[in-house]
Design a protein around this motif. Sequence first.
Motif, PDB file in Angstrom:
ATOM      1  N   LEU A 182      76.245-113.829 -38.476  1.00  0.00           N
ATOM      2  CA  LEU A 182      76.837-113.675 -37.071  1.00  0.00           C
ATOM      3  C   LEU A 182      75.481-113.390 -36.217  1.00  0.00           C
ATOM      4  O   LEU A 182      75.375-114.240 -35.044  1.00  0.00           O
ATOM      5  CB  LEU A 182      77.438-112.431 -36.958  1.00  0.00           C
ATOM      6  N   SER A 232      77.242-112.115 -44.137  1.00  0.00           N
ATOM      7  CA  SER A 232      78.175-112.400 -43.049  1.00  0.00           C
ATOM      8  C   SER A 232      77.137-111.780 -41.618  1.00  0.00           C
ATOM      9  O   SER A 232      77.293-112.411 -40.654  1.00  0.00           O
ATOM     10  CB  SER A 232      79.397-111.371 -43.075  1.00  0.00           C
ATOM     11  N   LEU A 233      76.736-110.847 -41.962  1.00  0.00           N
ATOM     12  CA  LEU A 233      75.908-110.159 -40.769  1.00  0.00           C
ATOM     13  C   LEU A 233      74.815-111.049 -40.361  1.00  0.00           C
ATOM     14  O   LEU A 233      74.600-111.478 -39.348  1.00  0.00           O
ATOM     15  CB  LEU A 233      75.490-108.944 -40.934  1.00  0.00           C
ATOM     16  N   ALA A 275      83.941-110.292 -36.834  1.00  0.00           N
ATOM     17  CA  ALA A 275      82.885-109.740 -36.564  1.00  0.00           C
ATOM     18  C   ALA A 275      83.331-108.255 -35.981  1.00  0.00           C
ATOM     19  O   ALA A 275      82.830-107.400 -36.250  1.00  0.00           O
ATOM     20  CB  ALA A 275      82.049-110.398 -35.153  1.00  0.00           C
ATOM     21  N   THR A 276      84.277-108.313 -35.143  1.00  0.00           N
ATOM     22  CA  THR A 276      85.032-107.028 -34.694  1.00  0.00           C
ATOM     23  C   THR A 276      85.473-106.092 -35.586  1.00  0.00           C
ATOM     24  O   THR A 276      85.396-104.574 -35.351  1.00  0.00           O
ATOM     25  CB  THR A 276      85.981-107.146 -33.652  1.00  0.00           C
ATOM     26  N   PHE A 283      83.517-115.508 -35.878  1.00  0.00           N
ATOM     27  CA  PHE A 283      83.453-114.511 -34.662  1.00  0.00           C
ATOM     28  C   PHE A 283      84.450-113.464 -34.619  1.00  0.00           C
ATOM     29  O   PHE A 283      84.412-112.341 -34.475  1.00  0.00           O
ATOM     30  CB  PHE A 283      83.689-115.410 -33.550  1.00  0.00           C
ATOM     31  N   THR A 310      74.780-115.751 -32.869  1.00  0.00           N
ATOM     32  CA  THR A 310      74.826-115.013 -31.524  1.00  0.00           C
ATOM     33  C   THR A 310      73.474-114.741 -31.096  1.00  0.00           C
ATOM     34  O   THR A 310      73.200-114.212 -30.025  1.00  0.00           O
ATOM     35  CB  THR A 310      75.817-114.002 -31.633  1.00  0.00           C
ATOM     36  N   TYR A 317      73.596-107.071 -35.204  1.00  0.00           N
ATOM     37  CA  TYR A 317      73.761-107.726 -36.574  1.00  0.00           C
ATOM     38  C   TYR A 317      72.779-107.774 -37.341  1.00  0.00           C
ATOM     39  O   TYR A 317      72.755-107.654 -38.476  1.00  0.00           O
ATOM     40  CB  TYR A 317      74.408-109.407 -36.290  1.00  0.00           C
TER      41      TYR A 317
END
Length: 107
Positions: free
Chosen positions: A86, A82-83, A54-55, A51, A90, A95
């Motif tokens: 995520l 990775s996207l 992600a930023t 998490f 979420t 993403y």
Amino acid sequence: MWEQYALRLLTDVFTADLQNAPWNYKDDLCIIAAYDLYKATGEKKWLEPVFRSATFLLNESGTISNWDEKEYNIDKISFGKSLLILYSLTKEEKYLQAALKLYQQLR
């Protein structure tokens, strides 16, 4: 001991590296490893670096960081994994849409 080392690497070193350097395929491997550790152990502590990363991977507007569509860099296409991780965690559409942009480049 390996667990403490891996957790420190993912939560401290990995995050600091992301702040100072652009994404590359090795960063993607760290996210996948952290997610795999979560799936294997069920321990949510392994999701923290996922998490947190992600930023650095995707900004609030949904733009992929450090990715130039015209560059055709296969190492950066790897971010799609990775996207998708995520997105699975979420269900945030940004993403999935970013992963689809990368997929389109592969096509």
